[in-house]
Design a protein around this motif. Sequence first.
Motif, PDB file in Angstrom:
ATOM      1  N   ARG A  73       0.832  -1.212   0.000  1.00 34.84           N
ATOM      2  CA  ARG A  73       0.000   0.000   0.000  1.00 34.84           C
ATOM      3  C   ARG A  73       0.862   1.256   0.000  1.00 34.84           C
ATOM      4  NH1 ARG A  73      -2.885  -2.500   4.369  1.00 34.84           N
ATOM      5  NH2 ARG A  73      -2.018  -0.860   5.640  1.00 34.84           N
ATOM      6  N   SER A  74       2.035   1.192   0.633  1.00 33.91           N
ATOM      7  CA  SER A  74       2.881   2.382   0.744  1.00 33.91           C
ATOM      8  C   SER A  74       3.628   2.706  -0.558  1.00 33.91           C
ATOM      9  CB  SER A  74       3.881   2.224   1.893  1.00 33.91           C
ATOM     10  OG  SER A  74       4.830   1.232   1.595  1.00 33.91           O
ATOM     11  N   LEU A  75       3.591   1.811  -1.544  1.00 36.37           N
ATOM     12  CA  LEU A  75       4.274   2.074  -2.814  1.00 36.37           C
ATOM     13  C   LEU A  75       3.534   3.088  -3.679  1.00 36.37           C
ATOM     14  CD1 LEU A  75       5.370  -1.492  -3.959  1.00 36.37           C
ATOM     15  CD2 LEU A  75       6.699   0.210  -2.725  1.00 36.37           C
ATOM     16  N   GLN A  76       2.287   3.369  -3.330  1.00 35.67           N
ATOM     17  CA  GLN A  76       1.487   4.284  -4.136  1.00 35.67           C
ATOM     18  C   GLN A  76       2.174   5.644  -4.236  1.00 35.67           C
ATOM     19  OE1 GLN A  76      -1.168   2.914  -5.552  1.00 35.67           O
ATOM     20  NE2 GLN A  76      -0.836   1.076  -4.352  1.00 35.67           N
ATOM     21  N   GLY A  77       2.415   6.076  -5.467  1.00 37.34           N
ATOM     22  CA  GLY A  77       2.961   7.412  -5.680  1.00 37.34           C
ATOM     23  C   GLY A  77       4.470   7.531  -5.599  1.00 37.34           C
ATOM     24  N   TYR A  78       5.179   6.472  -5.192  1.00 35.84           N
ATOM     25  CA  TYR A  78       6.637   6.539  -5.125  1.00 35.84           C
ATOM     26  C   TYR A  78       7.240   6.138  -6.456  1.00 35.84           C
ATOM     27  CZ  TYR A  78       6.592   7.085  -0.056  1.00 35.84           C
ATOM     28  OH  TYR A  78       6.394   7.543   1.205  1.00 35.84           O
ATOM     29  N   LYS A  79       8.235   6.877  -6.880  1.00 30.71           N
ATOM     30  CA  LYS A  79       8.906   6.575  -8.139  1.00 30.71           C
ATOM     31  C   LYS A  79      10.080   5.628  -7.904  1.00 30.71           C
ATOM     32  CE  LYS A  79       7.568  10.755 -10.505  1.00 30.71           C
ATOM     33  NZ  LYS A  79       7.987  11.959 -11.199  1.00 30.71           N
ATOM     34  N   VAL A  80      10.313   4.741  -8.851  1.00 34.47           N
ATOM     35  CA  VAL A  80      11.427   3.809  -8.805  1.00 34.47           C
ATOM     36  C   VAL A  80      12.717   4.563  -9.124  1.00 34.47           C
ATOM     37  CG1 VAL A  80      12.446   1.773  -9.901  1.00 34.47           C
ATOM     38  CG2 VAL A  80       9.982   1.854  -9.462  1.00 34.47           C
ATOM     39  N   THR A  81      13.745   4.380  -8.285  1.00 35.63           N
ATOM     40  CA  THR A  81      15.039   4.994  -8.567  1.00 35.63           C
ATOM     41  C   THR A  81      16.050   3.959  -9.067  1.00 35.63           C
ATOM     42  OG1 THR A  81      15.739   4.792  -6.260  1.00 35.63           O
ATOM     43  CG2 THR A  81      14.680   6.865  -6.918  1.00 35.63           C
ATOM     44  N   VAL A  82      15.908   2.692  -8.641  1.00 37.83           N
ATOM     45  CA  VAL A  82      16.802   1.611  -9.074  1.00 37.83           C
ATOM     46  C   VAL A  82      15.991   0.332  -9.210  1.00 37.83           C
ATOM     47  CG1 VAL A  82      18.784   0.165  -8.432  1.00 37.83           C
ATOM     48  CG2 VAL A  82      18.815   2.589  -7.888  1.00 37.83           C
ATOM     49  N   TRP A  83      16.252  -0.427 -10.283  1.00 34.30           N
ATOM     50  CA  TRP A  83      15.654  -1.755 -10.456  1.00 34.30           C
ATOM     51  C   TRP A  83      16.779  -2.679 -10.895  1.00 34.30           C
ATOM     52  CZ3 TRP A  83      12.297  -3.376 -15.206  1.00 34.30           C
ATOM     53  CH2 TRP A  83      11.838  -4.679 -15.038  1.00 34.30           C
ATOM     54  N   LYS A  84      17.132  -3.638 -10.034  1.00 33.71           N
ATOM     55  CA  LYS A  84      18.286  -4.481 -10.290  1.00 33.71           C
ATOM     56  C   LYS A  84      17.923  -5.942 -10.081  1.00 33.71           C
ATOM     57  CE  LYS A  84      23.163  -4.837  -9.285  1.00 33.71           C
ATOM     58  NZ  LYS A  84      24.330  -4.152  -8.785  1.00 33.71           N
TER      59      LYS A  84
END
Length: 128
Positions: A73-84
Amino acid sequence: MGYFQIIRAGGSSKRYSLMIRMLQTIDKEDMETLWKLVKAKHGNTRPEEQYERVLWGDLKVMFEPDIKSEVWRSLQGYKVTVWKLFYSCGVHFVRFQNLHIYMLVEKTYPLTPATITYMLNKKLQADH
């Protein structure tokens, strides 16, 4: 300073200050064994000690994704900075502005379309 210490059946051990460091040297079988050990020790009860709580939380999100969990639920609205991707253990590491998550490659997670779009825009990095 706190750390995770992994002691193998043969007696060898290694310390890690961050889970992301551990993912660089661990394989899939070790990840599954670690989760079984942590689950056997703590079950669904959140540990009190800081590093055990962090490890338990990261592994629980990774192995038991639940749409009702506060993490998703807390991921709403957060932008990804790294995907590894850590290929040896089959784990995705996704860092957001204020938090991070670890996900097993073969599991389905309750990611929102916006989060998936941010991940795709960031492009996957691999560890080798």
